[in-house]
Design an enzyme around this catalytic site. Structure first.
Site, PDB file in Angstrom:
ATOM      1  N   HIS B  36       0.663  -1.096   0.605  1.00 14.55           N
ATOM      2  CA  HIS B  36      -0.052   0.200  -0.021  1.00 14.55           C
ATOM      3  C   HIS B  36       0.649   1.134   0.145  1.00 14.55           C
ATOM      4  O   HIS B  36       0.504   2.076  -0.621  1.00 14.55           O
ATOM      5  CB  HIS B  36      -1.072  -0.235   1.195  1.00 14.55           C
ATOM      6  CG  HIS B  36      -2.255  -0.712   0.589  1.00 14.55           C
ATOM      7  ND1 HIS B  36      -1.863  -2.153   0.720  1.00 14.55           N
ATOM      8  CD2 HIS B  36      -3.200  -0.349   0.666  1.00 14.55           C
ATOM      9  CE1 HIS B  36      -3.149  -2.487   0.828  1.00 14.55           C
ATOM     10  NE2 HIS B  36      -4.101  -1.827   0.460  1.00 14.55           N
ATOM     11  N   LYS B 103      -9.773  -8.216   7.299  1.00 15.97           N
ATOM     12  CA  LYS B 103     -10.413  -8.773   8.212  1.00 15.97           C
ATOM     13  C   LYS B 103     -10.142  -7.232   8.700  1.00 15.97           C
ATOM     14  O   LYS B 103      -9.634  -6.728   8.683  1.00 15.97           O
ATOM     15  CB  LYS B 103     -10.139 -10.421   8.209  1.00 15.97           C
ATOM     16  CG  LYS B 103      -9.008 -10.191   9.557  1.00 15.97           C
ATOM     17  CD  LYS B 103      -8.678 -11.317   9.605  1.00 15.97           C
ATOM     18  CE  LYS B 103      -7.191 -11.519  10.578  1.00 15.97           C
ATOM     19  NZ  LYS B 103      -7.042 -10.644  11.534  1.00 15.97           N
TER      20      LYS B 103
END
Lengths: 294, 195
Positions: B36, B103
């Protein structure tokens, strides 16, 4: 004979078992959770998937979770055993288990950001040693995942915001707060290992050691047994549920240990173990014969 | 459970709401912490075509390489998504992602980004590494393997009926906020109860 090779082979198998098979008490607790959750709920669906996954991992002898965690072991050994040899054997076993894909290459050089590639690193694996009177070597291993390690926490009592004083009611208050803070992020339903007392190091050491206890055991100290039961009931009323999807199954077990403390300190240390509560244990007799323990 | 094919059209994404179960089929990419940061340092033209209209999966897999050089996912569950909170909304917008799989849910900045760009947060069951690896049919290629290592590399994968649940949608709906608010009320009640 208890040669280094014998240790390495046994430890590779110990790691394989821990990474690919959940202990029966944990499977039972997950099944009970599934039956408790309403049909058609996200909570039940999550537990169905979790139990399918447990079966599949065992059948394929493949990791239950891709985060194969930090291998943490408690080793009891007779007088005269070389700790250095045991440590070297476990490190060797971690490398071999990583090469066999029982473990993910899970150690990163903190300064360079580079993965060491073989699963071993500084303080990875991490071993605790204790000399005992028995002639055998016993090794109890957990694989402690990163997501659940990240939600572990240490409180210092008194805690004004939570109105938590230096007593077991204060402990109850901070433990429930920790479960709310964790939400589903530690891969609920989890198991809490808790230490009351100790210092900042011994507290976490003991809280992790509590995770070795089977889920169905009863704490030998009556007031701690009462606290564990009360905490189980309360934590499962928080409504966080599997994966934080909501539901009645937020924790599978809560185990509390105690260490003495300094007059100035009252720590409550909480180690959160994910539903993939991976532990395995083995005993090696002086001839090198292994007995697998639960 | 709705079956959806990747890449996803924006109107399909905007129709889905929190609580929906979805099975994804098609091509997606993995990426976590190092990825990222790297995706935002520059526009990474080489990976952009694999992201446009598809989803990024927060996953650090266990991977086995066969003798012929091909890769196979041995274990591939989601990792905790909240660590990507500082980057996610911008990564979605910059690369035209239609979703994120992970998650634990994400924060308000990502939630706003989902509404703005037309993307979903899709929750996979944490720890279900075998069930999810089974849905990964093929590893197409990998980016930044040498630099980032196996868990942090960007793996381009073909999936079939990959099971996820919508827990954050394009209408600012978030199951995670709902559950957190409820659990805080419950905590207040439990702390008010006599010892």
């Amino acid at each position: 004979m208890l040669t280094k090779e014998r240790y390495v082979d046994t430890f590779v198998e110990l790691i394989r078992r821990a990474s690919t098979e959940l202990p029966p008490d944990v499977v039972l607790a997950l099944q009970q959770g599934r039956e408790r959750e309403a049909r058609g709920s996200l909570a039940r669906q999550a537990l169905v998937t979790i139990l399918d996954n447990v079966d599949l991992a065992k059948a394929k002898s493949a990791p239950i979770c891709q985060d194969t965690g930090t291998p943490v072991a408690w080793v009891s050994y007779p007088e005269g055993t070389s700790i250095r040899q045991l440590e070297a054997a476990m490190r060797e076993a971690v490398k071999e288990a990583t090469a066999k894909s029982y473990l993910r290459p899970n150690a990163v050089d903190t300064l360079t950001g580079k993965n060491t590639g073989d699963g071993s690193g500084r303080a990875i694996p991490f071993l605790h040693f204790e000399e005992w009177d028995e002639p055998k070597v016993e090794v109890r291993l957990i694989l402690k995942g990163g997501g659940c390690e990240n939600v572990g926490v240490q409180y210092k009592l008194p805690d004004t915001a939570l109105q938590a004083g230096r007593d077991l009611e204060g402990v109850r208050r901070v433990v429930l707060d920790s479960v709310v803070q964790a939400q589903g992020k530690g891969c609920a339903p989890g198991v809490l290992g808790i230490c009351i007392g100790g210092d900042r190091v011994s507290g976490f050491s003991e809280s992790k050691c509590q995770l070795l206890r089977p889920l169905e055991d009863t704490n030998p100290v009556p007031e701690l047994a009462d606290l564990e039961a009360r905490l189980m009931k309360d934590a499962n009323e928080l409504g966080i549920g599997p994966m934080g999807f909501g539901g009645q199954t937020t924790v599978l077990g809560i185990k509390v240990g105690v260490l003495d403390r300094l007059p100035a300190s009252y720590f409550v240390t909480i180690s959160y173990m994910c539903w993939a509560d991976r532990r395995a244990a083995v005993s090696l007799d002086p001839e090198g014969v292994a007995t697998w323990l639960n | 459970m709705a079956e959806l094919r990747l890449p996803l059209a924006e109107e399909i994404v905007r129709d889905l709401e929190v609580g929906a179960g979805v099975e994804l089929t098609g091509r997606m990419i993995t990426g976590r912490d190092a990825a990222h940061k790297w995706l935002l340092e520059d526009f990474r033209e080489e990976v952009a075509p694999f992201m446009e209209g598809s989803v990024i999966y927060h996953c650090g897999p266990v991977v086995r390489q066969a003798d012929d050089g091909t890769y196979e996912f041995v274990a591939a569950g989601p990792t905790t998504s909240i660590r990507e909170e500082p980057y996610q909304a911008e990564v979605i917008e910059k690369y035209g992602l239609r979703g994120v799989i992970g998650k634990g849910g994400m924060g308000l900045q990502t939630l706003a980004g989902l509404e703005k760009s037309g993307a979903l947060y899709l929750h996979a069951v944490g720890g279900a590494a075998q069930v999810l690896a089974q849905a990964v049919k093929k590893v197409e290629r990998v980016f930044m393997l040498e630099e980032f290592g196996v868990p942090e590399a960007l793996w381009v994968i073909d999936v079939e009926k990959f099971p996820v649940m919508v827990t954050m949608d394009t209408r600012r709906g978030s199951l995670h906020t709902e559950v957190e608010d409820f659990s805080k009320q419950q905590l207040e009640r439990l702390l008010a109860a006599p010892a």
